[in-house]
Write a protein that holds these residues in place. Structure first.
Motif, PDB file in Angstrom:
ATOM      1  N   MET A 164       2.096 -27.370  35.284  1.00 13.26           N
ATOM      2  CA  MET A 164       1.495 -28.185  34.247  1.00 13.26           C
ATOM      3  C   MET A 164       1.757 -29.657  34.532  1.00 13.26           C
ATOM      4  O   MET A 164       2.888 -30.045  34.817  1.00 13.26           O
ATOM      5  N   LEU A 165       0.719 -30.463  34.463  1.00 11.44           N
ATOM      6  CA  LEU A 165       0.867 -31.905  34.611  1.00 11.44           C
ATOM      7  C   LEU A 165       1.404 -32.474  33.306  1.00 11.44           C
ATOM      8  O   LEU A 165       1.387 -31.817  32.263  1.00 11.44           O
TER       9      LEU A 165
ATOM     10  N   GLU B 139       2.915 -33.878  24.425  1.00  9.48           N
ATOM     11  CA  GLU B 139       3.384 -32.913  23.429  1.00  9.48           C
ATOM     12  C   GLU B 139       4.367 -31.908  24.013  1.00  9.48           C
ATOM     13  O   GLU B 139       5.248 -31.415  23.315  1.00  9.48           O
ATOM     14  N   PHE B 140       4.218 -31.590  25.281  1.00  6.58           N
ATOM     15  CA  PHE B 140       5.074 -30.597  25.919  1.00  6.58           C
ATOM     16  C   PHE B 140       6.231 -31.220  26.697  1.00  6.58           C
ATOM     17  O   PHE B 140       7.219 -30.549  26.994  1.00  6.58           O
ATOM     18  N   HIS B 141       6.122 -32.498  27.053  1.00  2.35           N
ATOM     19  CA  HIS B 141       7.114 -33.146  27.903  1.00  2.35           C
ATOM     20  C   HIS B 141       7.624 -34.461  27.287  1.00  2.35           C
ATOM     21  O   HIS B 141       7.525 -35.517  27.903  1.00  2.35           O
ATOM     22  N   PRO B 142       8.206 -34.395  26.088  1.00  6.27           N
ATOM     23  CA  PRO B 142       8.645 -35.635  25.431  1.00  6.27           C
ATOM     24  C   PRO B 142       9.821 -36.330  26.121  1.00  6.27           C
ATOM     25  O   PRO B 142      10.049 -37.508  25.892  1.00  6.27           O
ATOM     26  N   ASN B 143      10.555 -35.623  26.958  1.00  3.54           N
ATOM     27  CA  ASN B 143      11.723 -36.219  27.617  1.00  3.54           C
ATOM     28  C   ASN B 143      11.426 -36.737  29.014  1.00  3.54           C
ATOM     29  O   ASN B 143      12.330 -37.245  29.688  1.00  3.54           O
ATOM     30  N   GLN B 144      10.184 -36.598  29.449  1.00  2.00           N
ATOM     31  CA  GLN B 144       9.823 -37.050  30.790  1.00  2.00           C
ATOM     32  C   GLN B 144      10.046 -38.549  30.918  1.00  2.00           C
ATOM     33  O   GLN B 144       9.674 -39.313  30.045  1.00  2.00           O
ATOM     34  N   GLY B 145      10.687 -38.958  32.000  1.00  3.45           N
ATOM     35  CA  GLY B 145      10.972 -40.376  32.232  1.00  3.45           C
ATOM     36  C   GLY B 145      12.313 -40.820  31.695  1.00  3.45           C
ATOM     37  O   GLY B 145      12.778 -41.909  32.014  1.00  3.45           O
ATOM     38  N   LYS B 146      12.956 -40.001  30.883  1.00  2.00           N
ATOM     39  CA  LYS B 146      14.282 -40.321  30.363  1.00  2.00           C
ATOM     40  C   LYS B 146      15.328 -39.796  31.334  1.00  2.00           C
ATOM     41  O   LYS B 146      15.071 -38.870  32.104  1.00  2.00           O
TER      42      LYS B 146
ATOM     43  N   LYS C 118       8.667 -22.904  34.637  1.00  2.00           N
ATOM     44  CA  LYS C 118       7.768 -23.160  33.515  1.00  2.00           C
ATOM     45  C   LYS C 118       8.528 -23.100  32.178  1.00  2.00           C
ATOM     46  O   LYS C 118       8.388 -23.982  31.337  1.00  2.00           O
ATOM     47  N   SER C 119       9.367 -22.078  31.997  1.00  2.00           N
ATOM     48  CA  SER C 119      10.108 -21.979  30.739  1.00  2.00           C
ATOM     49  C   SER C 119      11.180 -23.064  30.639  1.00  2.00           C
ATOM     50  O   SER C 119      11.413 -23.616  29.562  1.00  2.00           O
ATOM     51  N   LEU C 120      11.832 -23.388  31.750  1.00  2.00           N
ATOM     52  CA  LEU C 120      12.816 -24.475  31.740  1.00  2.00           C
ATOM     53  C   LEU C 120      12.143 -25.811  31.438  1.00  2.00           C
ATOM     54  O   LEU C 120      12.693 -26.644  30.718  1.00  2.00           O
ATOM     55  N   SER C 121      10.957 -25.994  31.975  1.00  2.00           N
ATOM     56  CA  SER C 121      10.196 -27.214  31.735  1.00  2.00           C
ATOM     57  C   SER C 121       9.919 -27.394  30.245  1.00  2.00           C
ATOM     58  O   SER C 121      10.111 -28.476  29.687  1.00  2.00           O
TER      59      SER C 121
ATOM     60  N   LEU D  80      13.265 -28.030  28.262  1.00  2.00           N
ATOM     61  CA  LEU D  80      13.861 -29.352  28.445  1.00  2.00           C
ATOM     62  C   LEU D  80      12.886 -30.496  28.182  1.00  2.00           C
ATOM     63  O   LEU D  80      13.283 -31.661  28.169  1.00  2.00           O
ATOM     64  N   GLY D  81      11.617 -30.183  27.998  1.00  2.00           N
ATOM     65  CA  GLY D  81      10.632 -31.228  27.716  1.00  2.00           C
ATOM     66  C   GLY D  81      10.338 -32.116  28.900  1.00  2.00           C
ATOM     67  O   GLY D  81      10.123 -33.315  28.738  1.00  2.00           O
ATOM     68  N   ARG D  82      10.330 -31.534  30.098  1.00  2.00           N
ATOM     69  CA  ARG D  82      10.091 -32.291  31.331  1.00  2.00           C
ATOM     70  C   ARG D  82       9.132 -31.507  32.215  1.00  2.00           C
ATOM     71  O   ARG D  82       9.039 -30.295  32.108  1.00  2.00           O
ATOM     72  N   ILE D  83       8.442 -32.201  33.117  1.00  2.00           N
ATOM     73  CA  ILE D  83       7.523 -31.502  34.004  1.00  2.00           C
ATOM     74  C   ILE D  83       8.304 -30.715  35.053  1.00  2.00           C
ATOM     75  O   ILE D  83       9.431 -31.065  35.405  1.00  2.00           O
ATOM     76  N   GLU D  84       7.697 -29.632  35.540  1.00  2.00           N
ATOM     77  CA  GLU D  84       8.347 -28.760  36.512  1.00  2.00           C
ATOM     78  C   GLU D  84       8.741 -29.517  37.779  1.00  2.00           C
ATOM     79  O   GLU D  84       9.815 -29.274  38.345  1.00  2.00           O
ATOM     80  N   LYS D  85       7.892 -30.418  38.211  1.00  2.00           N
ATOM     81  CA  LYS D  85       8.155 -31.167  39.438  1.00  2.00           C
ATOM     82  C   LYS D  85       9.451 -31.965  39.332  1.00  2.00           C
ATOM     83  O   LYS D  85      10.235 -32.016  40.278  1.00  2.00           O
ATOM     84  N   SER D  86       9.709 -32.570  38.184  1.00  2.00           N
ATOM     85  CA  SER D  86      10.943 -33.349  38.034  1.00  2.00           C
ATOM     86  C   SER D  86      12.162 -32.431  38.038  1.00  2.00           C
ATOM     87  O   SER D  86      13.228 -32.812  38.530  1.00  2.00           O
ATOM     88  N   LEU D  87      12.016 -31.206  37.523  1.00  2.00           N
ATOM     89  CA  LEU D  87      13.122 -30.252  37.565  1.00  2.00           C
ATOM     90  C   LEU D  87      13.395 -29.806  38.997  1.00  2.00           C
ATOM     91  O   LEU D  87      14.557 -29.662  39.399  1.00  2.00           O
TER      92      LEU D  87
END
Length: 81
Positions: free
Chosen positions: A10-11, A15-22, A42-45, A48-55
């Motif tokens: 998921m890009l 709404e699904f990734h509120p913590n992205q960039g933090k 996908k479930s961890l993403s 944690l509110g982050r995209i899979e790629k960052s994980l």
């Protein structure tokens, strides 16, 4: 509208990734390391509110620096406390 990359990840969606960039907190990092081998990215993403790629990048960094096992054990210590 939810969009996916060519690998099916998921890009960014606010709404699904509120913590992205933090910055990752120690608790988030410990959670990620503890459940990385048993849960899907996908479930961890979503948890944690982050995209899979960052994980994926975070896990690679932690393994490269030797901190992966430290944070996995830290989760267990937090639960016992």
């Amino acid at each position: 509208m939810v969009e996916y990359d060519v690998r099916g990840r998921m890009l960014y969606h606010p709404e699904f990734h509120p913590n992205q960039g933090k910055r990752f907190s120690d608790e988030e990092t410990a959670y990620l390391c503890k459940f990385y081998e048993t849960d899907s990215l996908k479930s961890l993403s979503l948890a944690l509110g982050r995209i899979e790629k960052s994980l994926e990048y975070r896990i690679a960094y932690l393994k490269k620096t030797g901190l992966f096992d430290y944070y996995r054990a830290k989760w267990d210590r937090q639960i016992k406390a």
